[in-house]
Design a protein around this motif. Structure first.
Motif, PDB file in Angstrom:
ATOM      1  N   ALA A  98    -116.323  33.216 117.100  1.00 32.73           N
ATOM      2  CA  ALA A  98    -115.845  34.546 116.725  1.00 32.73           C
ATOM      3  C   ALA A  98    -116.395  35.549 117.745  1.00 32.73           C
ATOM      4  O   ALA A  98    -117.449  35.306 118.346  1.00 32.73           O
ATOM      5  N   ARG A 104    -124.713  37.220 120.398  1.00 38.04           N
ATOM      6  CA  ARG A 104    -125.723  37.230 119.329  1.00 38.04           C
ATOM      7  C   ARG A 104    -126.681  36.048 119.477  1.00 38.04           C
ATOM      8  O   ARG A 104    -127.854  36.130 119.121  1.00 38.04           O
ATOM      9  N   LYS A 136    -111.518  37.665 113.576  1.00 36.01           N
ATOM     10  CA  LYS A 136    -111.463  36.204 113.600  1.00 36.01           C
ATOM     11  C   LYS A 136    -109.996  35.809 113.456  1.00 36.01           C
ATOM     12  O   LYS A 136    -109.248  36.435 112.706  1.00 36.01           O
ATOM     13  N   VAL A 137    -109.611  34.768 114.141  1.00 40.83           N
ATOM     14  CA  VAL A 137    -108.189  34.401 114.125  1.00 40.83           C
ATOM     15  C   VAL A 137    -108.008  32.891 114.018  1.00 40.83           C
ATOM     16  O   VAL A 137    -108.710  32.132 114.672  1.00 40.83           O
TER      17      VAL A 137
END
Ligand code: COA
Length: 415
Positions: A98, A104, A136-137
């Motif tokens: 994502a 991160r 998100k996909v």
């Protein structure tokens, strides 16, 4: 025989479908693909849609052939160090997390470049920069956002998504091309670069002809090869065209013998202009070859529905394979609607390696789709997908870790 991508090492941070389909292709071309997975669970698809308890699902096995699997906890400080060592020894990092997940984790583009300026960082994301960049996909979201769903289906029904995974596997293909192109450029510049394939962009690229039609519609208000012509209406946007051909040669799906019981007893029939006279002969409408209302492509456009109904009267007297045999004799373009069962049993697809039987230590034998791209000097051998963490020790040893260090990392929960 060597392979096209021999010597290329890929750090494969992909999961689900879009990324894995890309790295699987690269593995088939000879790259050493090291799949990094979360310890304990791994790629979520290992357990999704399982058909055999405890065995990696077909979802996973069919997208991860020819790869090695290492498990690393990339949020563990020691795990991060292992990953840094891997980054230094690989050519490409491929990921489809994502948006923001890699940053991160502490692996920004800048940090990766510091570790290895030759590293190519390739990503699948749902959307490129813009209002949806953080979303998100999954497959069908991309099909909807890329223009496929609004242009698929019938005029009187809702938008429809395709069974072809053009959002996931289609974008994986786009990304693979971006990666080999970046590798080629690196041979001249010595530098890595970022490669981005957004799923919306990939789907739109495959829907290119529909953007063509949008502009034709805006200019003329009508598109004569669409089923909406001449009796239906056109709105402001490209309508759903049912089974009409996307090109300049009108086509439609027609019933064949047995259609009442067999949902796939159909054939795709194209009324290609150069063979129009032959079509007329085959279906017993010889007079249409010279009738001014039917003789030219332009004259036929207002009658396409009736023409296909007449051709269907003929195809309904033949099975789809009998119709194929007759039509091919006259070079009339057509194609049987093949079920997955028929495809799985197709001998010629087995011979070319497009359908392959693979043996797996836990699930046993299963069928998969092999490499659809055939290189004469780089043949593909499809080998089974790795078990979770199967190659952790092997890969860490290759990058310089001793067995003692590996044991310590395992005790610390880093691998
Ligand atoms: N060790 C520790 N943590 C790990 C890890 C590892 N080896 N591998 C992944 N993770 C973590 C990630 O860092 C992330 O953590 P964060 O959210 O705290 O940053 C977390 O696992 C989940 O990753 P994410 O990608 O968000 O997974 P998801 O299951 O929530 O979402 C998708 C799945 C597919 C929707 C999403 O990844 C996505 O939109 N990807 C881009 C588009 C795409 O490829 N879609 C098609 C998929 S077929």
């Amino acid at each position: 025989m060597g392979k096209a991508l021999d010597g290329v090492r890929i750090l494969d941070f992909t999961h689900v479908q879009s990324g894995p389909t890309c790295t699987q292709l690269l593995a088939w071309f000879g790259a050493d693909v090291i799949k990094v997975e979360k310890a304990g669970t791994g790629d979520i698809t290992r357990e999704q849609l399982r058909d055999i308890p405890e065995a990696d699902s077909l979802y996973f096995t069919m997208l991860n052939h020819n790869k090695r699997s290492v498990t690393i906890d990339t949020k563990n400080p020691e795990g991060k160090k292992v990953l840094e060592t891997l980054i230094k020894s690989c050519d490409v990092l491929v990921e489809n997390f994502a948006p923001g997940a890699l940053d991160r984790m502490g692996f920004s583009w800048e940090h990766i470049q510091e570790l290895n300026p030759r590293m190519i960082v390739a990503s699948v994301k749902g959307f490129g920069p813009g209002p949806y960049q953080d979303c998100k996909v999954y497959e069908n979201v991309a099909q909807c956002a890329g223009g496929a769903a609004s242009t698929t289906g019938f005029d009187d029904g809702p938008p429809v998504v395709s069974g072809a995974q053009i959002g996931d596997s289609g974008t994986g293909l786009h990304l693979a091309l971006g990666i080999v192109t970046a590798l080629y450029q690196r041979t001249m510049t010595g530098r890595g670069q970022k490669v981005l394939a957004a799923m919306q962009d990939g789907v739109l690229n495959l829907c290119r002809v529909k953007l063509r039609d949008q502009q034709r519609l805006e200019r003329t208000g009508v598109m004569k090869e669409y089923p909406q012509y001449p009796n239906g209406t056109f709105g402001e946007a490209v309508p759903r065209a049912g089974n009409a051909s996307g090109g300049g040669q009108p086509g439609w799906i027609l019933k064949c013998k047995g259609w009442e019981a067999d949902p796939n007893a159909y054939i795709y029939f194209i009324t290609q202009a150069p063979v129009w006279a032959k079509i007329c002969n085959v279906i017993g409408k010889e007079e249409w070859a010279t009738d001014p209302d039917y003789a030219t492509p332009a004259a036929r456009l207002p009658h396409l529905k009736d023409i296909f109904a007449e051709i269907e009267r003929w195809t309904m007297t033949k099975t789809k394979f009998e119709a194929m045999e007759i039509l091919n004799k006259y070079d009339i373009p057509c194609g049987p609607i093949l079920s997955m069962k028929e495809i799985a049993e197709d001998e010629s697809l087995r011979k070319t390696g497009t359908i392959v039987e693979v043996d797996h230590p836990v699930r046993g034998k299963y069928l998969t789709v092999g490499n659809p791209i055939k290189l004469s000097d780089s043949p593909t051998d499809v080998t089974r997908s790795p078990l979770l963490g199967e190659h952790t020790d092997e890969v860490l040893t290759e990058i310089g870790y001793s067995m003692g260090q590996i044991d310590a990392l395992r005790t610390a929960g880093a691998i």
